[in-house]
Design a protein around this motif. Sequence first.
Motif, PDB file in Angstrom:
ATOM      1  N   GLU A   1       0.848  -1.203   0.000  1.00 23.10           N
ATOM      2  CA  GLU A   1       0.000   0.000   0.000  1.00 23.10           C
ATOM      3  C   GLU A   1       0.885   1.255   0.000  1.00 23.10           C
ATOM      4  OE1 GLU A   1      -3.298   0.186  -0.125  1.00 23.10           O
ATOM      5  OE2 GLU A   1      -4.035  -1.778   0.514  1.00 23.10           O
TER       6      GLU A   1
ATOM      7  N   GLU B   1     -11.424   1.071  -1.333  1.00 27.16           N
ATOM      8  CA  GLU B   1     -10.931   0.660  -2.655  1.00 27.16           C
ATOM      9  C   GLU B   1     -12.009   0.826  -3.722  1.00 27.16           C
ATOM     10  OE1 GLU B   1      -7.960   0.438  -3.147  1.00 27.16           O
ATOM     11  OE2 GLU B   1      -6.962  -0.432  -1.416  1.00 27.16           O
TER      12      GLU B   1
ATOM     13  N   ILE C   1     -10.665  -1.126   4.323  1.00 28.07           N
ATOM     14  CA  ILE C   1      -9.877  -0.903   3.111  1.00 28.07           C
ATOM     15  C   ILE C   1     -10.718  -1.154   1.850  1.00 28.07           C
ATOM     16  CG2 ILE C   1      -7.936  -1.828   1.762  1.00 28.07           C
ATOM     17  CD1 ILE C   1      -6.473  -2.226   4.465  1.00 28.07           C
TER      18      ILE C   1
ATOM     19  N   GLU D   1      -4.315   5.402   0.453  1.00 28.12           N
ATOM     20  CA  GLU D   1      -3.378   4.283   0.334  1.00 28.12           C
ATOM     21  C   GLU D   1      -2.374   4.303   1.483  1.00 28.12           C
ATOM     22  OE1 GLU D   1      -4.514   2.280  -1.477  1.00 28.12           O
ATOM     23  OE2 GLU D   1      -5.105   3.004  -3.448  1.00 28.12           O
TER      24      GLU D   1
ATOM     25  N   HIS E   1      -4.143   3.006   4.377  1.00 24.80           N
ATOM     26  CA  HIS E   1      -4.236   1.537   4.364  1.00 24.80           C
ATOM     27  C   HIS E   1      -2.936   0.935   4.882  1.00 24.80           C
ATOM     28  CE1 HIS E   1      -7.360   1.720   0.863  1.00 24.80           C
ATOM     29  NE2 HIS E   1      -7.806   2.225   1.988  1.00 24.80           N
TER      30      HIS E   1
HETATM   31 FE   LIG Z   1      -5.285   0.520  -0.833  1.00 25.58          FE
END
Ligand SMILES: [Fe+2]
Lengths: 322, 277
Positions: free
Chosen positions: A54, A171, A167, A84, A87
């Motif tokens: 990530e 996404e 997550i 990201e 994450h």
């Molecule tokens: Fe991600």
Amino acid sequence: MNTQLEHSDLTEDAKMEAFLAKIDRGEKIEADDWMPDDYRNQLIKLISMHGISEIMGALPEKEWVPKAPTLRRKLAIMAKVQDEMGHGQLLLRVAEDLIAPLGKTREDIMQDLFAGRLKFHNVFHMEAPTWADAGVIGWLVDGAAIITQSMSLDTSYAPYARALHRICAEEKFHAQHGESIVLELAEGTEEQRQMLQESITRWWPSLLMFFGPPENGNITSNQASNMRYKIRSQTNEELRQIFLKKYLPRIFHLGFTVPDETIYFDEAEDKWIYQQPDWEEFKQIVKGKGPRSAHRLHLREMSYEETKWVRDAILSYGRQVG
Amino acid sequence: MGELLQVETAQEALKNQEYTQALVDLLFQLADDDFILAYRGSEWLGLAPHIEEDVAFSSMAQDMMGHAVMYYEMLEELGVGKADDLAQLREASAFRNAILVERQNGAGGYNDDPHYDWAYAIVRSYVYGLHKKVRLESLLKSSYSPLTLISRKMLTEHRYHLMHWQVWLKQLANSTPDARARLEAAIAKVWSDAGELSDLGPNAASITGFGLIEAEATLREVWLKETQAIFEAANLSWPGEPGAAKERGRAGEHTADLIQALATLSEVYRIDPAASW
Ligand SMILES: [Fe+2]
Ligand SMILES: [Fe+2]
């Protein structure tokens, strides 16, 4: 196995049996629960690789953040790349709890990355030379990630499952964000369409590689134990087929092609028959020999080293006040 | 100052050419300051000292970019041009940001060997942020109602940013000698540009005359007083009167740093500004 078992071995065996029975009942394992070393090690490997991917995955898109073409896109891609990093943060925290009993910290994870001991996803070793790549990454790489991560939503390790739920929800927004960039280019000028086609062509082998080599009936011991532990439930090839079924029709519908002249859908087999990417190249890429591996690792390591004084300062301040 | 009119909408503002000019001049200062500093913030993405801060820093840069967008949209409403064009197609000489916000984060490009200075990032964000707070509070009394409205919204978000910077300042000032030295060097660097923040540009008299914002001296006095209290609370010595760069950003004079920033941030858009992106 030795026929004369020590008492402690029996206990370990009994623990193992109870552990497997527990996950077979669909119950979840928490960070403080007893778990076999092998299970812990598989999780550490999987989750630290996911977390670091990530964070390294923020870098190709980061290249386009300051250059995003409109004010709205600037805001959207900043938010996306921030997610990201978020994450990465969530996952590293899960990994930190798993490595704590081994006397390790996040610093060890970072050092493993710099030393090449910790791998990150093949896609993030690749070049992203145009704005269309920012779109294709969001649309197809995040799209692929949703497929692998959705498989793990029901993982036996509860802290990982909780992180994945959050997550995956994000996404989906990323894939929409990517799709929106892609559609704008697809409906745009000839130059924009060409930029997009080149990007799809460039990313195609990496997208096939994303799911890992096909098993061809030979499931690796790693995969088998991860399935036994209910850490994962589908094979690489099954996941890749889900991806192909979802995205190939969309790519073709927009009037674009993939660099595979013989690709076709086999109705009887219910699967896409595609040309294999170069799996030897895949091995080299994840070893850190991809076109952008060294550059991105250097960027990560250098910024980490150059801000060491800040982390030292925070520690020192914490000791003084605390 | 005589009886001030309150202007409720862009249409109403457009009836008075001088008023519109003053408003546009001020809006460009507000928009360009936030836009360029948010751009600098976006260059930090992925490079902050730790992951948690990377997320926080990016979130604040987004808020700031969001504010810039609101100002550019107000300019669009006044018929000055399309918000995206205003942000990305103007030459450096048309930008009205203070020099402080255009300075690069450190040597190197954001993607190639960035030797970025976290102490400078903290001090610049905080000093700018403290000034922005004073400016927004003054705008709550602006004669242009749409400005008072968005200022109120921005202030809510902005107070969280200030709290974040305050924690950083306190930590760095009271930790290791190395951090302290870096912080002091950053303060000196920021301070040599910071005086320009309350400059309202060549059209200042008209801007304040129409009651769009309070006078430069007032803004400056409040800002310095508040900043001094914060420096003292963090055990930092007061650097005295802030200086200003030799270029006057508010008059369209800029450094090579801005020219480079504009080339980067408009690179894709300039491929074809008529296309849809
Ligand atoms: Fe991600
Ligand atoms: Fe994502």
